[in-house]
Design a protein around this motif. Sequence first.
Motif, PDB file in Angstrom:
ATOM      1  N   ALA A  13       0.814  -1.220   0.000  1.00 42.47           N
ATOM      2  CA  ALA A  13       0.000   0.000   0.000  1.00 42.47           C
ATOM      3  C   ALA A  13       0.845   1.267   0.000  1.00 42.47           C
ATOM      4  CB  ALA A  13      -0.896  -0.014   1.229  1.00 42.47           C
ATOM      5  N   THR A  14       0.220   2.367  -0.434  1.00 44.23           N
ATOM      6  CA  THR A  14       0.868   3.676  -0.403  1.00 44.23           C
ATOM      7  C   THR A  14       0.342   4.450   0.796  1.00 44.23           C
ATOM      8  OG1 THR A  14       0.785   3.654  -2.800  1.00 44.23           O
ATOM      9  CG2 THR A  14       1.293   5.774  -1.767  1.00 44.23           C
TER      10      THR A  14
ATOM     11  N   GLU B  21      -1.140   7.349   6.926  1.00 34.28           N
ATOM     12  CA  GLU B  21      -2.371   6.605   6.654  1.00 34.28           C
ATOM     13  C   GLU B  21      -2.377   6.125   5.215  1.00 34.28           C
ATOM     14  OE1 GLU B  21      -5.155   8.995   9.824  1.00 34.28           O
ATOM     15  OE2 GLU B  21      -5.311   9.454   7.709  1.00 34.28           O
ATOM     16  N   LEU B  22      -3.087   5.048   5.031  1.00 33.88           N
ATOM     17  CA  LEU B  22      -3.242   4.531   3.679  1.00 33.88           C
ATOM     18  C   LEU B  22      -3.962   5.588   2.851  1.00 33.88           C
ATOM     19  CD1 LEU B  22      -2.786   2.100   1.956  1.00 33.88           C
ATOM     20  CD2 LEU B  22      -4.865   1.096   2.829  1.00 33.88           C
ATOM     21  N   SER B  23      -3.433   5.889   1.689  1.00 29.96           N
ATOM     22  CA  SER B  23      -4.044   6.888   0.817  1.00 29.96           C
ATOM     23  C   SER B  23      -5.487   6.503   0.498  1.00 29.96           C
ATOM     24  CB  SER B  23      -3.219   6.990  -0.469  1.00 29.96           C
ATOM     25  OG  SER B  23      -3.994   7.549  -1.491  1.00 29.96           O
ATOM     26  N   GLY B  24      -6.387   7.488   0.573  1.00 25.82           N
ATOM     27  CA  GLY B  24      -7.805   7.246   0.285  1.00 25.82           C
ATOM     28  C   GLY B  24      -8.030   6.755  -1.134  1.00 25.82           C
ATOM     29  N   GLN B  25      -7.046   6.987  -2.014  1.00 28.30           N
ATOM     30  CA  GLN B  25      -7.165   6.598  -3.424  1.00 28.30           C
ATOM     31  C   GLN B  25      -6.679   5.166  -3.669  1.00 28.30           C
ATOM     32  OE1 GLN B  25      -8.609   8.997  -5.137  1.00 28.30           O
ATOM     33  NE2 GLN B  25      -8.429  10.255  -3.300  1.00 28.30           N
ATOM     34  N   ASP B  26      -6.025   4.600  -2.663  1.00 23.86           N
ATOM     35  CA  ASP B  26      -5.389   3.296  -2.880  1.00 23.86           C
ATOM     36  C   ASP B  26      -6.424   2.206  -3.159  1.00 23.86           C
ATOM     37  OD1 ASP B  26      -3.817   0.870  -2.570  1.00 23.86           O
ATOM     38  OD2 ASP B  26      -2.314   2.158  -1.660  1.00 23.86           O
ATOM     39  N   GLN B  27      -6.184   1.436  -4.211  1.00 17.82           N
ATOM     40  CA  GLN B  27      -7.135   0.381  -4.594  1.00 17.82           C
ATOM     41  C   GLN B  27      -7.176  -0.770  -3.593  1.00 17.82           C
ATOM     42  OE1 GLN B  27      -6.118  -0.736  -8.590  1.00 17.82           O
ATOM     43  NE2 GLN B  27      -7.297   0.957  -9.454  1.00 17.82           N
ATOM     44  N   LEU B  28      -6.161  -0.820  -2.739  1.00 22.13           N
ATOM     45  CA  LEU B  28      -6.121  -1.918  -1.757  1.00 22.13           C
ATOM     46  C   LEU B  28      -7.137  -1.712  -0.638  1.00 22.13           C
ATOM     47  CD1 LEU B  28      -2.271  -2.379  -1.540  1.00 22.13           C
ATOM     48  CD2 LEU B  28      -3.914  -3.811  -2.738  1.00 22.13           C
TER      49      LEU B  28
ATOM     50  N   ASN C  58     -10.957  -3.467   3.447  1.00 24.32           N
ATOM     51  CA  ASN C  58     -12.244  -3.244   4.126  1.00 24.32           C
ATOM     52  C   ASN C  58     -13.107  -4.494   4.112  1.00 24.32           C
ATOM     53  OD1 ASN C  58     -11.570  -0.666   4.687  1.00 24.32           O
ATOM     54  ND2 ASN C  58     -12.924   0.295   3.183  1.00 24.32           N
ATOM     55  N   ASN C  59     -13.109  -5.183   2.973  1.00 24.71           N
ATOM     56  CA  ASN C  59     -13.919  -6.402   2.892  1.00 24.71           C
ATOM     57  C   ASN C  59     -13.515  -7.389   3.980  1.00 24.71           C
ATOM     58  OD1 ASN C  59     -15.295  -5.381   0.762  1.00 24.71           O
ATOM     59  ND2 ASN C  59     -14.176  -6.528  -0.809  1.00 24.71           N
TER      60      ASN C  59
END
Length: 224
Positions: free
Chosen positions: A24-25, A45-52, A57-58
Amino acid sequence: MLITIPEVLNAEELSVVADLLTKATFVDGKLSAGQEATRVKHNEELSGQDQLITPLNNLVMGKLVQHPTYLAAALPLKIAAPYYARYSKGMSYGNHVDDPVMGPPGQRYRSDCSITVFLNRPDDYDGGELMIQTSFGEQKVKLKAGDAVLYPSSSTHRVAEVTRGERLVAVTWLQSSVREPSQRELLYSMYQARELLLRNAKGGTETELVSNAYVNLVRMWSDV
Ligand code: NI
């Protein structure tokens, strides 16, 4: 009321989370902080844009929202998408209370309870305790990987400086259907009594009476 929610994630799920977080970024946590918190917030924090974020969350939220201790202690109405935070050596988060109302327009919610899910092992880092002020003094919380703590968003709290290694957590907030903390606390005691009775005196009149009283008190005090 501080409550430990045990084993939100098992060892296998934790290793999937660890793997995702390595890819993650992370960005400066100040970007998501309110004006007051900016002064004291030193983390990433994990970037809000990160696809991960979606697979994370799942897994993390998917498990949390089904956990019986979470459901009984929080009586949740709305829960926010979490932040994934990383504290490296020298990072900390000074004393603050969480924002009272959060969420984007149209999805606003009142923060009644805060939750921290510990994503790596306590011996992976020194320091990094979550310090929560309570009526019994400051409580130090540093849990096993996969465990979570639920605490009042109104309490003053901080994260002690990490002096070795890296602290990884998911942090989220929720609005409870029972606004009053003392009522939630009482309901949680009754829930525990009911669970014991269901185990030890299943089918008994006392079990039925306590169970019905619990259910009807939740009904009386819930706003939805
Ligand atoms: Ni906070």
